[in-house]
Design a protein around this motif. Structure first.
Motif, PDB file in Angstrom:
ATOM      1  N   ALA A 141       0.814  -1.215   0.000  1.00 41.21           N
ATOM      2  CA  ALA A 141       0.000   0.000   0.000  1.00 41.21           C
ATOM      3  C   ALA A 141       0.847   1.265   0.000  1.00 41.21           C
ATOM      4  CB  ALA A 141      -0.902  -0.018   1.237  1.00 41.21           C
ATOM      5  N   SER A 142       1.892   1.258   0.851  1.00 42.12           N
ATOM      6  CA  SER A 142       2.698   2.485   0.963  1.00 42.12           C
ATOM      7  C   SER A 142       3.475   2.765  -0.335  1.00 42.12           C
ATOM      8  CB  SER A 142       3.655   2.394   2.147  1.00 42.12           C
ATOM      9  OG  SER A 142       4.547   1.331   1.930  1.00 42.12           O
ATOM     10  N   SER A 143       3.814   1.702  -1.071  1.00 41.07           N
ATOM     11  CA  SER A 143       4.580   1.904  -2.303  1.00 41.07           C
ATOM     12  C   SER A 143       3.691   2.097  -3.521  1.00 41.07           C
ATOM     13  CB  SER A 143       5.484   0.701  -2.546  1.00 41.07           C
ATOM     14  OG  SER A 143       4.676  -0.463  -2.732  1.00 41.07           O
ATOM     15  N   GLY A 144       2.561   1.507  -3.457  1.00 34.48           N
ATOM     16  CA  GLY A 144       1.648   1.553  -4.597  1.00 34.48           C
ATOM     17  C   GLY A 144       1.915   0.420  -5.566  1.00 34.48           C
ATOM     18  N   ALA A 145       2.690  -0.584  -5.151  1.00 35.20           N
ATOM     19  CA  ALA A 145       2.967  -1.719  -6.022  1.00 35.20           C
ATOM     20  C   ALA A 145       1.735  -2.622  -6.155  1.00 35.20           C
ATOM     21  CB  ALA A 145       4.130  -2.513  -5.451  1.00 35.20           C
ATOM     22  N   GLU A 146       1.708  -3.359  -7.271  1.00 36.43           N
ATOM     23  CA  GLU A 146       0.610  -4.302  -7.503  1.00 36.43           C
ATOM     24  C   GLU A 146       0.895  -5.610  -6.762  1.00 36.43           C
ATOM     25  OE1 GLU A 146      -2.147  -4.219  -9.479  1.00 36.43           O
ATOM     26  OE2 GLU A 146      -1.890  -2.226 -10.359  1.00 36.43           O
ATOM     27  N   ALA A 147      -0.082  -6.093  -6.021  1.00 36.25           N
ATOM     28  CA  ALA A 147       0.111  -7.339  -5.275  1.00 36.25           C
ATOM     29  C   ALA A 147       0.391  -8.504  -6.218  1.00 36.25           C
ATOM     30  CB  ALA A 147      -1.120  -7.651  -4.427  1.00 36.25           C
ATOM     31  N   ARG A 148      -0.262  -8.496  -7.380  1.00 30.69           N
ATOM     32  CA  ARG A 148      -0.067  -9.636  -8.295  1.00 30.69           C
ATOM     33  C   ARG A 148       1.351  -9.703  -8.851  1.00 30.69           C
ATOM     34  NH1 ARG A 148      -0.025  -7.543 -13.302  1.00 30.69           N
ATOM     35  NH2 ARG A 148      -0.858  -5.436 -13.461  1.00 30.69           N
ATOM     36  N   GLN A 149       2.155  -8.617  -8.690  1.00 34.13           N
ATOM     37  CA  GLN A 149       3.535  -8.642  -9.175  1.00 34.13           C
ATOM     38  C   GLN A 149       4.505  -9.051  -8.074  1.00 34.13           C
ATOM     39  OE1 GLN A 149       2.970  -4.598 -11.087  1.00 34.13           O
ATOM     40  NE2 GLN A 149       4.384  -5.517 -12.574  1.00 34.13           N
ATOM     41  N   LEU A 150       3.975  -9.332  -6.939  1.00 36.23           N
ATOM     42  CA  LEU A 150       4.811  -9.730  -5.800  1.00 36.23           C
ATOM     43  C   LEU A 150       4.659 -11.228  -5.558  1.00 36.23           C
ATOM     44  CD1 LEU A 150       6.654  -8.906  -3.385  1.00 36.23           C
ATOM     45  CD2 LEU A 150       4.554  -8.565  -2.047  1.00 36.23           C
ATOM     46  N   LYS A 151       5.800 -11.917  -5.518  1.00 34.24           N
ATOM     47  CA  LYS A 151       5.821 -13.353  -5.257  1.00 34.24           C
ATOM     48  C   LYS A 151       6.680 -13.558  -4.019  1.00 34.24           C
ATOM     49  CE  LYS A 151       7.803 -15.994  -8.457  1.00 34.24           C
ATOM     50  NZ  LYS A 151       7.872 -16.667  -9.758  1.00 34.24           N
ATOM     51  N   LEU A 152       6.162 -14.345  -3.075  1.00 31.52           N
ATOM     52  CA  LEU A 152       6.911 -14.602  -1.836  1.00 31.52           C
ATOM     53  C   LEU A 152       7.461 -16.014  -1.884  1.00 31.52           C
ATOM     54  CD1 LEU A 152       4.472 -13.011   0.792  1.00 31.52           C
ATOM     55  CD2 LEU A 152       6.457 -11.959  -0.334  1.00 31.52           C
ATOM     56  N   GLU A 153       8.792 -16.102  -1.585  1.00 32.49           N
ATOM     57  CA  GLU A 153       9.418 -17.419  -1.580  1.00 32.49           C
ATOM     58  C   GLU A 153       9.470 -17.938  -0.139  1.00 32.49           C
ATOM     59  OE1 GLU A 153      13.090 -17.844  -3.681  1.00 32.49           O
ATOM     60  OE2 GLU A 153      12.272 -17.051  -5.549  1.00 32.49           O
ATOM     61  N   LEU A 154       8.820 -19.055   0.044  1.00 37.45           N
ATOM     62  CA  LEU A 154       8.784 -19.656   1.391  1.00 37.45           C
ATOM     63  C   LEU A 154       9.549 -20.975   1.346  1.00 37.45           C
ATOM     64  CD1 LEU A 154       4.931 -19.276   2.015  1.00 37.45           C
ATOM     65  CD2 LEU A 154       6.723 -17.625   2.608  1.00 37.45           C
ATOM     66  N   THR A 155      10.054 -21.394   2.508  1.00 37.42           N
ATOM     67  CA  THR A 155      10.748 -22.688   2.562  1.00 37.42           C
ATOM     68  C   THR A 155       9.846 -23.736   3.247  1.00 37.42           C
ATOM     69  OG1 THR A 155      11.778 -22.043   4.627  1.00 37.42           O
ATOM     70  CG2 THR A 155      13.065 -21.703   2.623  1.00 37.42           C
ATOM     71  N   GLU A 156      10.215 -24.970   2.991  1.00 39.73           N
ATOM     72  CA  GLU A 156       9.365 -26.069   3.510  1.00 39.73           C
ATOM     73  C   GLU A 156       9.276 -26.075   5.033  1.00 39.73           C
ATOM     74  OE1 GLU A 156       9.927 -29.957   1.488  1.00 39.73           O
ATOM     75  OE2 GLU A 156      11.308 -28.787   0.264  1.00 39.73           O
ATOM     76  N   GLY A 157      10.433 -25.831   5.672  1.00 38.39           N
ATOM     77  CA  GLY A 157      10.457 -25.835   7.155  1.00 38.39           C
ATOM     78  C   GLY A 157       9.475 -24.830   7.706  1.00 38.39           C
ATOM     79  N   LEU A 158       9.423 -23.686   7.035  1.00 38.28           N
ATOM     80  CA  LEU A 158       8.510 -22.614   7.449  1.00 38.28           C
ATOM     81  C   LEU A 158       7.062 -23.073   7.317  1.00 38.28           C
ATOM     82  CD1 LEU A 158       8.745 -18.995   6.086  1.00 38.28           C
ATOM     83  CD2 LEU A 158       6.638 -20.285   5.848  1.00 38.28           C
ATOM     84  N   LEU A 159       6.780 -23.703   6.164  1.00 39.34           N
ATOM     85  CA  LEU A 159       5.390 -24.107   5.910  1.00 39.34           C
ATOM     86  C   LEU A 159       4.907 -25.168   6.893  1.00 39.34           C
ATOM     87  CD1 LEU A 159       5.592 -24.288   2.049  1.00 39.34           C
ATOM     88  CD2 LEU A 159       4.366 -22.597   3.396  1.00 39.34           C
ATOM     89  N   LEU A 160       5.856 -26.006   7.294  1.00 36.58           N
ATOM     90  CA  LEU A 160       5.492 -27.117   8.161  1.00 36.58           C
ATOM     91  C   LEU A 160       5.181 -26.692   9.588  1.00 36.58           C
ATOM     92  CD1 LEU A 160       7.873 -30.085   7.341  1.00 36.58           C
ATOM     93  CD2 LEU A 160       5.378 -30.076   7.335  1.00 36.58           C
ATOM     94  N   HIS A 161       5.699 -25.544   9.979  1.00 38.38           N
ATOM     95  CA  HIS A 161       5.655 -25.178  11.393  1.00 38.38           C
ATOM     96  C   HIS A 161       4.249 -25.213  11.991  1.00 38.38           C
ATOM     97  CE1 HIS A 161       6.632 -23.366  15.172  1.00 38.38           C
ATOM     98  NE2 HIS A 161       5.722 -22.414  14.941  1.00 38.38           N
ATOM     99  N   ASP A 162       3.355 -24.417  11.429  1.00 35.72           N
ATOM    100  CA  ASP A 162       1.980 -24.416  11.934  1.00 35.72           C
ATOM    101  C   ASP A 162       1.109 -24.308  10.696  1.00 35.72           C
ATOM    102  OD1 ASP A 162      -0.527 -23.892  12.908  1.00 35.72           O
ATOM    103  OD2 ASP A 162       0.097 -22.334  14.322  1.00 35.72           O
TER     104      ASP A 162
END
Ligand code: C2E
Ligand code: CA
Ligand code: CA
Length: 918
Positions: free
Chosen positions: A779-800
């Motif tokens: 919001a503060s930057s005005g960037a498009e959410a659809r242009q943002l991709k978040l890289e997550l790792t498996e350990g992170l996903l498994l946590h909860d």
């Protein structure tokens, strides 16, 4: 004194006996009466029969006399001039006296008209002469002149024994005379009323049976029959009676005969006794038994009275009612005795039963009293399923139940889950008679849900056939003791001042912790620290404030992950397990932990209203399993702690110098990062990501341009930042910077559609406000959410997983997409991939590197592509360095990639240049 009920009870014993006796007597009486009546009836019948026979006998006798007299009369009819010699000869010829001794004589009494007296007297005198009687005896007593007719006995047989009869003029005997006149008048046989016979000296009563004798004339007048006299038998009554009796015809009857008067007399005449049998006066028989018959004896009525002279009945017959009475009485008495005995026995039995019953009741009452007032809980349970069959009050009270409520429960249902196994084994042992008793301390659930510690003893109860269908359980509430034990335990294992575990607990638990570490092959750390200048505090501000400080320290340490111990006066220990599987990482984490503790304790404390800043000196010793003894471990930490003191306190030291060096470096680095972010030493590099040969975007990679060390790799500082938590701040900066870049590119043709992939660290993602931070950056930057991709790792996903999915879904709803970084190195499973709302899988560079040389890796790479396709996910490869690797990927339908083959991560200007060039 006997009370009325006692007397009644005594009488009651006899009542049945008395009843039986009474009944018996009544029956006996009735029976005896019946017998008596029937015997009497028999007697009466017999009596009546005898009477008839007797009457008949009398009648026969009379008939016999009549015949005798009639026979004599016939003599006169044939020859009215019969003389005395003929008479006597004929009479003697009959000799009636042999057969009828009562016939005293037979006589002929002549009517002597006054005119014929002298002739008569002459004849009499001749007879007297012939017999030698004195002349004076003719006609006596002489009635004198004046009688028209005299009646004088002329003929007599026998003369002996009949003194005074011959020549007797019957005028002196009225009854005799009356009878004579009747005979004359009636012309038939008559019987005189009884009168005293002159010839008899004793019992002179007798009568005459006479027939009148008439001459054979006809009609009236001179030729008419003339009464010449009467022929009579003189019968002595008593002799007749005796003869009757002797004849046996009376058959034991006493007889009395009375003359009732003439038959023709309408009015009853005077009753004159004729005579009685000799037995009459002797008989004792009841007048009631007397039977009377009237017998007509020619012209007179006789009354015959009969009494039984001897008993009408035989001795036995007479005795029968008595025997019956006696027998009945005896039987009644016997029965009464039997009844009494039976009653007594019955009452005794009844009493015995009653007293047994009462004893049982008393016993039951006592049992119940004992059962219910017992200070212990007692239960009876089914040995098979443990269902309660009975419990006492105390049992219910211990568990907070009413006894009835427990009846629908079983002991198992109240038992602590941890103890069920042991209980079941023990019960099986009891059922199999392997043990005679089971004793344990266990927990039972109170109605309010809490656990009550009880001491339980279970023993089997045998039934009559030796089975063991029940268990008797005795419980005692030992929760107070357990609480005391726990209290003692607590006191033994805790420090009274701070409530922290004490040294003893440390020494108990440390070996276990070391062993556990050894099993898991994980490093842990023991952090020992004491308060700097604590002695001085105590001396200057008093022990109270010293204690207060200790308590405050304990409070601040309480939430620490691991075992926190007050080890000595002002000395504490923190044992952290499971830090890492290598020493370097474990040291880093132990360092971070120590740093955190130092930090927390540095915050000022209010002591006695004045602030006080405490610091600690800390020694850290790593351990990996139990290769070190507890003592060794403690002394190493102690050494390190003294090292920290020597190093100016308020710090920590590792026992291992190499680790210490590492710690030093990391501490420095950590501090530098903080400064670096403030001084904008961080920047972002961009590594292009291509699809079918076109740049579609870039992965954003963080770079630290360190003033002294130059460009520092994120591989060095990201893990440290992750441990210290600084990564949250840093990651935020990366996100915001990337979004600003996207917003800038939006205005530049050819750049507007680029995607930026941003790495997200686990700690960053786990922040509760992570979603808000991302949205804020966009919001503060005005960037498009659809242009943002978040890289997550498996350990992170498994946590909860649930929280992860929730966060991902929220961000996806804004258009943010997700890529799974380093795919293939973690724990990925199909099931979990399916649940996660991912957009892309990123094949880890380690597989890409070896796809051409390692068939295994090639297979993994191929599988990842196939998996992604089947799940509907995009796939991208990273670390592509050669054309061959790229060929392999494209052959296997992976058309998205990044790597040195095209470009290393580069500053934004270079990236932009790359894009423009392509
Ligand atoms: P990563 O996310 O797996 O990033 C890819 C790493 O591989 C990068 O290392 C990149 O320079 C390197 N690389 C790219 N292409 C090739 C290639 O063809 N061959 C080889 N040998 N390497 C290649 P880098 O930049 O040093 O980053 C290391 C790691 O640091 C990253 O691994 C990522 O996990 C982390 N990192 C980097 N930037 C950030 C960031 O902004 N935030 C977070 N949280 N982590 C970051
Ligand atoms: Ca990455
Ligand atoms: Ca990667």
């Amino acid at each position: 004194m006997n009370s009325l009920p006692t007397i009644l009870r005594a009488v009651v014993h006899w009542l049945p006996a008395i009843g039986v006796a009474m009944l018996g007597l009544v029956l006996t009486h009735v029976l005896a009466e019946q017998q008596r009546t029937s015997v009497e009836r028999v007697a009466q019948a017999r009596h009546a029969e005898q009477v008839e026979a007797a009457v008949n006998a009398v009648n026969q006798r009379i008939l016999a006399y009549t015949e005798v007299v009639a026979g004599m009369r016939d003599l006169y009819l044939v020859d009215p001039a019969l003389d005395y010699r003929q008479f006597e000869r004929i009479a003697a010829g009959h000799d009636v006296r042999v057969s009828y001794p009562e016939i005293r004589n037979l006589s002929f009494t002549r009517r002597v008209p006054a005119a014929g007296r002298s002739v008569f007297e002459q004849r009499m005198r001749e007879q007297a002469e012939a017999k030698g009687y004195a002349a004076g005896q003719i006609i006596h007593p002489d009635p004198g002149p004046g009688f028209e007719n005299l009646f004088v006995v002329e003929h007599l047989w026998p003369h002996a024994g009949n003194d005074g009869v011959w020549g007797l003029s019957i005028h002196a005997q009225p009854n005799n005379l009356a009878s004579m006149l009747r005979a004359w008048a009636t012309g038939v046989a008559v019987v005189s009323a009884p009168f005293s016979l002159v010839q008899e000296r004793e019992l002179a009563n007798g009568f005459l049976l006479r027939f009148p004798v008439f001459t054979a004339g006809r009609g009236a007048g001179p030729s008419a029959p003339e009464f010449i006299g009467a022929i009579a038998a003189s019968i002595h009554a008593r002799s007749m009676m005796s003869a009757l009796e002797d004849s046996g015809f009376l058959r034991g009857l006493a007889l009395k005969i009375e003359d009732l008067g003439r038959v023709a007399e309408a009015e009853p005449g005077v009753t004159i006794l004729l005579g009685t049998t000799p037995s009459w006066s002797a008989t004792r028989a009841d007048e009631a038994l007397m039977v009377q018959r009237e017998l007509v004896v020619h012209d007179r009525r006789w009354q015959l009275s009969f009494l039984p002279a001897q008993g009408l009945l035989s001795e036995q017959e007479r005795q029968l009612p008595h025997w019956i009475s006696a027998g009945g009485v005896l039987a009644s008495l016997l029965l009464a005795m039997v009844a009494s005995v039976l009653t007594r026995r019955y009452l005794l039995t009844l009493n015995a039963v009653r007293s047994t019953h009462q004893a049982l009741e008393r016993s039951e009452d006592r049992f119940l009293a004992v059962f219910n007032q017992a200070a212990v809980g007692i239960s009876l349970t089914d040995s098979e399923n443990g269902h309660f069959l009975r419990v006492n009050r105390k049992y219910g009270a211990i568990l907070g139940y009413h006894e009835d409520e427990l009846m629908v429960l079983s002991i198992q249902s109240l038992s602590h889950p941890d103890e069920l196994g042991a209980d079941e084994a023990a019960m099986a042992g009891l059922r199999a008679s392997a043990v005679s008793e089971y004793h344990c301390e266990k927990r039972l659930r109170h109605k309010n849900g809490s656990w009550i510690w009880v001491d339980l003893t279970v023993s089997p109860v045998f039934d009559s056939v030796g089975e063991r269908p029940w268990h008797v359980g005795v419980i005692q509430d030992i929760s107070a003791r357990k609480a005391a034990e726990a209290e003692l335990q607590y006191l033994a294992y805790h420090d009274a001042l701070t409530g922290l575990p004490n040294r003893r607990q440390l020494l108990d638990r440390l070996p276990q912790i070391l062993q556990a570490g050894a099993r898991r092959q994980r490093f842990g750390a023991l952090l020992m620290f004491d308060l700097d200048h604590f002695k001085l505090l105590n001396e200057t501000r008093g022990h109270d404030q010293g204690d207060q400080l200790l308590r405050e320290v304990a409070a601040r340490l309480r939430d620490e992950n691991g075992l926190v111990v007050r080890h000595g006066d002002d000395e504490f220990i923190l044992v952290a397990e499971d830090l890492a599987d290598n020493a370097v990482l474990a040291a880093a984490r132990a360092g971070a932990l120590g740093e955190g503790v130092l930090e927390r304790l540095r915050a000022p404390v209010q002591l006695g209203g004045k602030p006080y800043q405490a610091t600690v000196s800390m020694g850290v010793s790593l351990f990996a399993g139990d290769e070190l003894s507890v003592d060794e471990l403690l002394s190493r930490a102690d050494l390190a702690m003294h090292e920290a003191k020597l190093n100016g306190r308020n710090t920590f030291r590792f026992y291992d110098p190499a680790l210490q060096e590492l710690a030093n470096v990391r501490a420095a680095l950590s501090a530098d990062m903080q400064v670096g972010l403030e001084q904008q030493q961080f920047e972002l590099f961009y590594q292009p990501q291509l699809e079918h040969g076109y740049i579609r975007g870039a992965e954003v990679l963080l770079r630290w341009r360190h003033p002294r060390d130059g460009l520092v790799s994120p591989a060095t500082f990201i893990p440290l930042a992750e441990e210290t938590g600084f990564v949250v701040e840093l990651g935020d900066w990366v996100l915001r910077t990337a979004c600003v870049q996207l917003a800038q590119w939006k205005k530049t043709p050819g750049f507007a559609e680029l995607m930026l992939a941003v790495n997200v660290s686990p700690r960053q993602f786990r922040q509760a406000d992570f979603v808000e931070r991302v949205l804020a950056a966009l919001a503060s930057s005005g960037a498009e959410a659809r242009q943002l991709k978040l890289e997550l790792t498996e350990g992170l996903l498994l946590h909860d997983v649930d929280d992860t999915i929730d966060k991902m879904m929220r961000l996806k709803s804004y258009g943010v997409s997700f890529s799974l970084d380093d795919f293939g190195t973690g724990y990925s499973s199909l099931a979990y991939l399916k649940r996660l709302p991912l957009d892309q899988l990123k094949i880890d560079q380690s597989f890409v590197r070896d796809v051409l040389t390692d068939p295994n890796d090639a297979a993994i790479a191929r599988t990842v592509v196939a998996l992604a396709t089947s799940l509907g996910l995009a796939v991208i490869a990273e670390g592509v360095e050669t054309e061959e690797q790229l060929d392999f990927l494209e052959r296997n339908h992976c058309h998205a990639w990044q790597g040195y083959l095209f470009s290393k991560p580069v500053p934004v200007a270079e990236f932009e240049a790359l894009l423009v060039r392509s």
